[in-house]
Enzyme design. Structure first.
Site: not given
Length: 267
Positions: A110, A219
């Site tokens: 990522k 997250n």
């Protein structure tokens, strides 16, 4: 009575870089109280892809420190090394190359190159430059970007395997603030589009999926909740519900009421 058939996750997979996943919820591994909470929240989320901040997380660099891979083993989860904390293309490239070395040739990464420490908005110029080099070096790049449809298209043309526009600033919990830009990206992309950043609660995740996004990565919304494990479960259910709603096709919006029961033939 026979219930109508509808797509289960197994028959409606998320496909990234040629690999299929049942879950459309990707989760981060930072900000939890400890590794046990990380494990329990990840399991509750049903996530199969988990992001790892290579600059902040021990995955073997320090043999004397707790190792994330002990609770989230690579044979069970797809690890997604990320370049969190990088502000230049050069730093991002160095981090991805380190991840590949630490994970025995792992190429799915990522990419995020930040442009501002206050908002954590991406530097799209540096992101484009890093993406071009990583793709040329054989990396499979999932890329964090702005909600600019033109930039999203350029990243796809470079060869990124997934485009990940923000819905609001990272960690802000503001929810989906740019649905029309996201919709424009979704409708024109030929690679998966995943909302990355800004989700605060389950309804935000559902909205992203109802817009047609292929998945959501989060997250802070989970790790920062009062009960991270329960929030992880809520997010899993929201992503599944939002996907079902998108596939089902919502009714058109109207300005005036419409009777839910037929009135033809009423005496």
């Amino acid at each position: 009575m026979n219930l109508p058939e509808y797509p289960e996750p197994a028959s409606d997979p998320l496909v990234i870089a040629g690999r299929t996943y049942r879950s459309r919820l990707l989760t981060g591994t930072g900000k939890f109280r400890d590794l046990d909470e990380t494990r329990r929240a990840t399991e509750a989320a049903g996530a199969e892809i988990v992001t790892v901040a290579i600059r902040r997380t021990n995955i073997g660099q320090d043999p004397d420190a707790p190792n994330l891979l002990d609770v989230l083993p690579p044979d069970r989860y797809t690890l997604l090394p990320n370049t969190a904390g990088c502000y230049t293309a050069e730093d991002a490239l160095r981090t991805c190359r380190l991840a590949r070395e630490l994970l025995d040739g792992h190429t799915l990464v990522k990419l995020e190159v930040l442009g501002d420490p206050k908002t954590l908005f991406p530097d799209v110029v540096q992101t484009l430059a890093a993406a071009e080099t990583l793709v040329r070096e054989g990396f499979q790049v999932m890329v964090y970007t702005s909600d600019d449809p033109i930039v999203a298209r350029q990243l796809e043309q470079i060869g990124c395997v997934a485009v990940m526009p923000l819905a609001a600033p990272i960690g802000s919990g503001l929810g989906i603030q740019n649905r029309w830009n996201l919709l424009e990206i979704v409708e024109n992309a030929k690679v998966p589009v995943l909302v990355d950043a800004g989700v605060g609660t389950a309804s935000d995740a559902a909205i992203a999926m109802e817009l047609g996004c292929d998945g959501v990565l989060m997250n802070t919304a989970i790790a920062g909740a009062k009960d991270p494990v329960r929030m992880a479960r809520a997010m899993r259910l929201a992503v599944e519900a939002g996907r079902d709603a998108f596939l089902a096709g919502r009714i058109p919006r109207k300005r005036h009421a419409s009777a839910s029961s037929p009135i033809d033939g009423v005496i």
